[in-house]
Design an enzyme around this catalytic site. Structure first.
Site, PDB file in Angstrom:
ATOM      1  N   SER A 165       3.158   5.512  -5.888  1.00 58.90           N
ATOM      2  CA  SER A 165       4.347   5.226  -6.435  1.00 58.90           C
ATOM      3  C   SER A 165       4.525   5.729  -7.700  1.00 58.90           C
ATOM      4  O   SER A 165       5.661   5.475  -8.731  1.00 58.90           O
ATOM      5  CB  SER A 165       4.022   3.636  -6.880  1.00 58.90           C
ATOM      6  N   ALA A 211       0.585  -1.313   0.014  1.00 59.14           N
ATOM      7  CA  ALA A 211       0.104   0.038   0.057  1.00 59.14           C
ATOM      8  C   ALA A 211       0.668   1.064  -0.118  1.00 59.14           C
ATOM      9  O   ALA A 211       1.160   1.684   1.082  1.00 59.14           O
ATOM     10  CB  ALA A 211      -0.741  -0.075   1.264  1.00 59.14           C
ATOM     11  N   THR A 221      11.598  -0.826  -3.923  1.00 60.23           N
ATOM     12  CA  THR A 221      12.002  -0.368  -5.333  1.00 60.23           C
ATOM     13  C   THR A 221      13.335  -0.040  -5.641  1.00 60.23           C
ATOM     14  O   THR A 221      14.241   0.293  -4.649  1.00 60.23           O
ATOM     15  CB  THR A 221      11.121   0.875  -5.703  1.00 60.23           C
ATOM     16  N   SER A 236       6.616   7.640 -27.686  1.00 61.34           N
ATOM     17  CA  SER A 236       7.772   8.496 -27.925  1.00 61.34           C
ATOM     18  C   SER A 236       8.979   7.686 -27.257  1.00 61.34           C
ATOM     19  O   SER A 236       9.037   7.097 -26.079  1.00 61.34           O
ATOM     20  CB  SER A 236       7.416   9.717 -26.881  1.00 61.34           C
ATOM     21  N   TYR A 257       9.517   9.812  -3.797  1.00 61.47           N
ATOM     22  CA  TYR A 257       8.777   8.450  -3.828  1.00 61.47           C
ATOM     23  C   TYR A 257      10.161   7.443  -3.262  1.00 61.47           C
ATOM     24  O   TYR A 257      10.121   6.829  -2.554  1.00 61.47           O
ATOM     25  CB  TYR A 257       8.542   8.084  -5.275  1.00 61.47           C
TER      26      TYR A 257
END
Length: 334
Positions: free
Chosen positions: A76, A73, A116, A203, A140
């Protein structure tokens, strides 16, 4: 691994829902806690109990019957965190502080945390290892690193058994669960949107990197391989120890390789538009997953880009046909 009862925070989101599904398939009792701010009610796997609520209020539901928590939870979006950093500190750090206190109070002493690669910031070596410096370049990444430090302190002071699993690029789909972020920022679903005709072109940010085809190289891991690592981590953690492992294939695929794979898998044209490099984009970002292999006994079984893209394409076209029949056991906080 013996059958147990687990709380999955953020279990209505992409990775959390796939992990919840794997837990159910292994015979565990699963309770999903999610406030649905970024998750989807229909993403909760059938057979899981569902609580619509905030991690800040986890103490309302955690009790000694739980064998552990798997914590997903978090907000991000890197760009959003730069524009609205307080949102990330309040939820990612403040929410986890409340969750750890609730676990301590209830005597729940096992945790697997969704961390992460953003904790490392700009890579100083390739492939990245867990001993490389951590210097996040966004709120983050900083919030996730702060939680890693919090967990280490909890392990040392209170005997928590914990693992932080640092993801690189997660993709693919499993059991009707796939990516549907809003806004979407990940390459594979964006390229698939072009193949579907939902976006005119993709892109390509920078074509002059020191890589074989001039585009950035990233480490992609199938979400089901990622989920399997979480179940292995539940068995690998020991009281007082905080295990930190990178999760990745150890091999990278370039932006152009991803685009070509999408063309091959979908049979659709994918127009490209050249764009300037984005600030802070390293040329190569690839994980060393040696620690996960050694400490968890984990080996990815779906490492091919074709398989990852095919599963993501199937989800993009058909979505979930599961019709989740979960049980709401309590109302959540605001």
């Amino acid at each position: 691994m013996s059958v147990g009862k687990y709380l999955v925070t953020g279990g209505a989101g992409y990775v959390g829902s796939v992990v919840a599904q794997h837990l159910l398939e292994a015979g565990h009792q699963v309770v999903v806690l999610d406030d649905l701010s970024t998750g989807f009610r229909e993403g909760v796997p059938a057979g899981a109990e569902f609580i619509e609520g905030r991690i800040q209020d986890a103490a309302r539901w955690l009790d000694p019957t739980y064998d552990g928590v798997l914590h997903f939870a978090a907000f991000s979006q890197v760009g959003e965190s730069v524009m609205d950093p307080e949102k990330y500190w309040v939820n990612n750090v403040g929410g986890t502080t409340a969750l750890l206190a609730a676990m301590r109070e209830a005597g729940v002493r096992r945790l697997v945390f969704s961390s992460t690669a953003a904790t490392y910031g700009e890579p100083v070596s390739v492939p990245l290892t867990e001993t490389d410096p951590t210097a996040p370049t966004s709120p983050y990444g900083a919030s996730k690193l702060a939680v890693d430090h919090m967990i280490s302190g909890e392990c040392h002071a209170h005997g928590l058994a914990a693992a932080s699993l640092r993801y690189f690029n997660v993709a693919g789909a499993y059991g009707g669960c796939g990516e549907r972020h809003d806004p979407e920022s990940h390459l594979i679903p964006l390229v698939l949107q072009v193949a579907q005709g939902r976006r005119e072109a993709i892109s390509v940010y920078g074509e002059d990197y020191p890589t074989p085809d001039g585009t950035c190289v990233r480490d992609y891991i199938h979400v089901a391989d990622l989920a399997e690592a979480h179940l292995l981590a539940l068995d690998a953690v020991t009281p007082g120890d905080h295990l930190v492992c990178n999760l990745g294939n150890g091999n990278g695929f370039s932006v152009r390789e991803v685009i070509e794979t999408v063309r091959k898998v979908t049979g659709h044209p994918v127009p490209e538009v050249a764009a300037a490099r984005r600030a802070g984009d390293p040329a190569v970002l690839v994980a060393s997953a040696d620690a996960a292999r050694t400490r968890l006994g984990w080996t990815p079984t779906r490492p091919g880009l074709d398989r990852i893209v095919q599963d993501a394409w199937d989800f993009a076209r058909h979505g979930s046909a599961r019709g989740a029949e979960t049980v709401t056991v309590a109302g959540g906080g605001a």
